[in-house]
Write an enzyme that holds these catalytic residues in place. Structure first.
Site, short mmCIF file in Angstrom:
data_model
loop_
_atom_site.label_atom_id
_atom_site.label_comp_id
_atom_site.label_asym_id
_atom_site.label_seq_id
_atom_site.Cartn_x
_atom_site.Cartn_y
_atom_site.Cartn_z
N ASP A 33 0.82 -1.21 0.00
CA ASP A 33 0.00 0.00 0.00
C ASP A 33 0.86 1.27 0.00
OD1 ASP A 33 -2.35 1.42 -0.01
OD2 ASP A 33 -2.64 1.32 2.16
N ASN A 63 -11.14 -2.41 -5.09
CA ASN A 63 -10.37 -1.48 -5.91
C ASN A 63 -11.07 -1.11 -7.23
OD1 ASN A 63 -7.17 -2.79 -4.79
ND2 ASN A 63 -8.23 -0.93 -4.14
C1 IPE Z 1 -5.48 -2.58 -0.03
O1 IPE Z 1 -5.14 -1.26 -0.22
C2 IPE Z 1 -5.54 -3.31 -1.35
C3 IPE Z 1 -4.23 -3.55 -1.99
C4 IPE Z 1 -3.06 -3.23 -1.50
C5 IPE Z 1 -4.30 -4.23 -3.25
P1 IPE Z 1 -6.24 -0.12 -0.41
O2 IPE Z 1 -5.47 1.15 -0.61
O3 IPE Z 1 -7.20 -0.49 -1.45
O4 IPE Z 1 -6.98 -0.12 1.00
P2 IPE Z 1 -7.80 1.01 1.77
O5 IPE Z 1 -8.86 1.49 0.84
O6 IPE Z 1 -6.84 2.10 2.14
O7 IPE Z 1 -8.32 0.34 2.99
C1 IPE Z 2 -1.47 0.27 -3.37
O1 IPE Z 2 -1.29 1.64 -3.40
C2 IPE Z 2 -1.79 -0.30 -4.72
C3 IPE Z 2 -3.16 -0.82 -4.83
C4 IPE Z 2 -4.11 -0.72 -3.96
C5 IPE Z 2 -3.47 -1.53 -6.04
P1 IPE Z 2 -2.51 2.65 -3.43
O2 IPE Z 2 -2.89 2.91 -4.83
O3 IPE Z 2 -3.61 2.20 -2.55
O4 IPE Z 2 -1.83 3.95 -2.82
P2 IPE Z 2 -2.43 4.94 -1.74
O5 IPE Z 2 -2.89 4.11 -0.59
O6 IPE Z 2 -3.56 5.66 -2.41
O7 IPE Z 2 -1.29 5.83 -1.39
MG MG Z 3 -4.04 2.45 -0.58
#
Ligand code: IPE
Ligand code: IPE
Ligand code: MG
Length: 242
Positions: A28, A76
């Site tokens: 993340d 997502n």
């Molecule tokens: C969790 O991260 C999903 C992945 C890393 C694929 P998210 O960024 O989607 O989670 P939330 O929305 O912050 O809980």
């Molecule tokens: C993790 O990074 C990747 C996925 C969830 C696919 P994010 O895209 O959630 O990045 P932040 O949390 O918005 O910084």
């Molecule tokens: Mg995220």
């Protein structure tokens, strides 16, 4: 009762480090990493791809047996069409380009989740990679793609209903999850400072040790991984016992 293998042969590790058999990672912080640099979110995902590859390498060199990474959750889909498209393209290209290296490292590939919901080109490419790596006997790399812990449990229960089961045991569910045959992760790492599971491996993490790293995923490296393993090594796992 619970075997915790001590690694002594690898010089870079201190002798008290206990390397988990299965490490699961919530990758993340790609978006925030990019924002910090004035870049589009998609640049964060590209940088995250490099971190993913380095982490596979690091876990393999530490002789981790299973590495599971959360790449795309069932939630997502709420993101913009553009971001999803880039994410999916990056994922399958990273995997496809990385197959020769995975082959060399004797790593096999498993996908967890309903990856068939992605476009046909992605699905075919993913399945081709799985097939190429099918007979490898080293580390198993599991990529959670369009994965949700709740969906995983529903999928298992529906399989059981279809097979005619009327009473369902914990063992039945375990054996019908996407993770069938894979031991539960001893250690779950989440980067970016968020301290939640976000629907990752809900059943399988019932007794996992959790480690939250404040670095954004693109900045995660072997040093951070070793810090997480060091923390895990100091935990006292009781599993409800005294
Ligand atoms: C969790 O991260 C999903 C992945 C890393 C694929 P998210 O960024 O989607 O989670 P939330 O929305 O912050 O809980
Ligand atoms: C993790 O990074 C990747 C996925 C969830 C696919 P994010 O895209 O959630 O990045 P932040 O949390 O918005 O910084
Ligand atoms: Mg995220």
């Amino acid at each position: 009762m619970f075997k915790r293998k001590k690694i002594t042969a690898i010089s870079e590790l201190n002798n008290n480090l206990i390397v988990p058999k299965h490490i699961a990672i919530i990758m993340d912080g790609n978006g925030r990493w990019a924002k910090q640099r004035g870049l589009p979110r998609t640049a964060g995902h590209a940088a995250g791809g490099e971190s993913f590859i380095n982490t596979v390498d690091a876990c393999n060199s530490l002789r981790v047996k299973y590495l599971t990474v959360f790449a795309f959750s069932t939630e997502n889909w709420k993101r913009s069409e553009d971001e999803i498209k880039t994410l999916v393209e990056l994922m399958h290209k990273y995997i496809a380009n990385y197959v020769p290296k995975l082959m060399e490292l004797n790593i096999s590939l498993r996908l967890l989740g309903d990856y068939k919901a992605f476009d046909a080109v992605t699905v075919t490419s993913l399945e081709k990679s799985i097939d190429t790596l099918r007979n490898n006997t080293g580390m198993t790399l599991c990529i959670a793609l369009n994965y949700g812990g709740k969906a995983d449990i529903c999928y298992a229960v529906n399989n059981l209903i279809q097979s005619g089961k009327r009473v369902i045991t914990e063992k039945d569910i375990t054996e019908n999850l996407y993770t069938v045959g894979i031991p539960d992760p001893e250690l779950v790492i989440r980067t970016s400072g968020e301290e939640r599971l976000s629907n990752f491996l809900l059943w399988q993490t019932a007794y996992s040790e959790l480690y939250f790293s404040t670095v954004y995923w693109p900045d995660f490296d072997k040093k951070e991984l070793l810090t997480a393993i060091e923390s895990y090594s100091k935990r006292n796992r009781r599993f409800g016992g005294a």
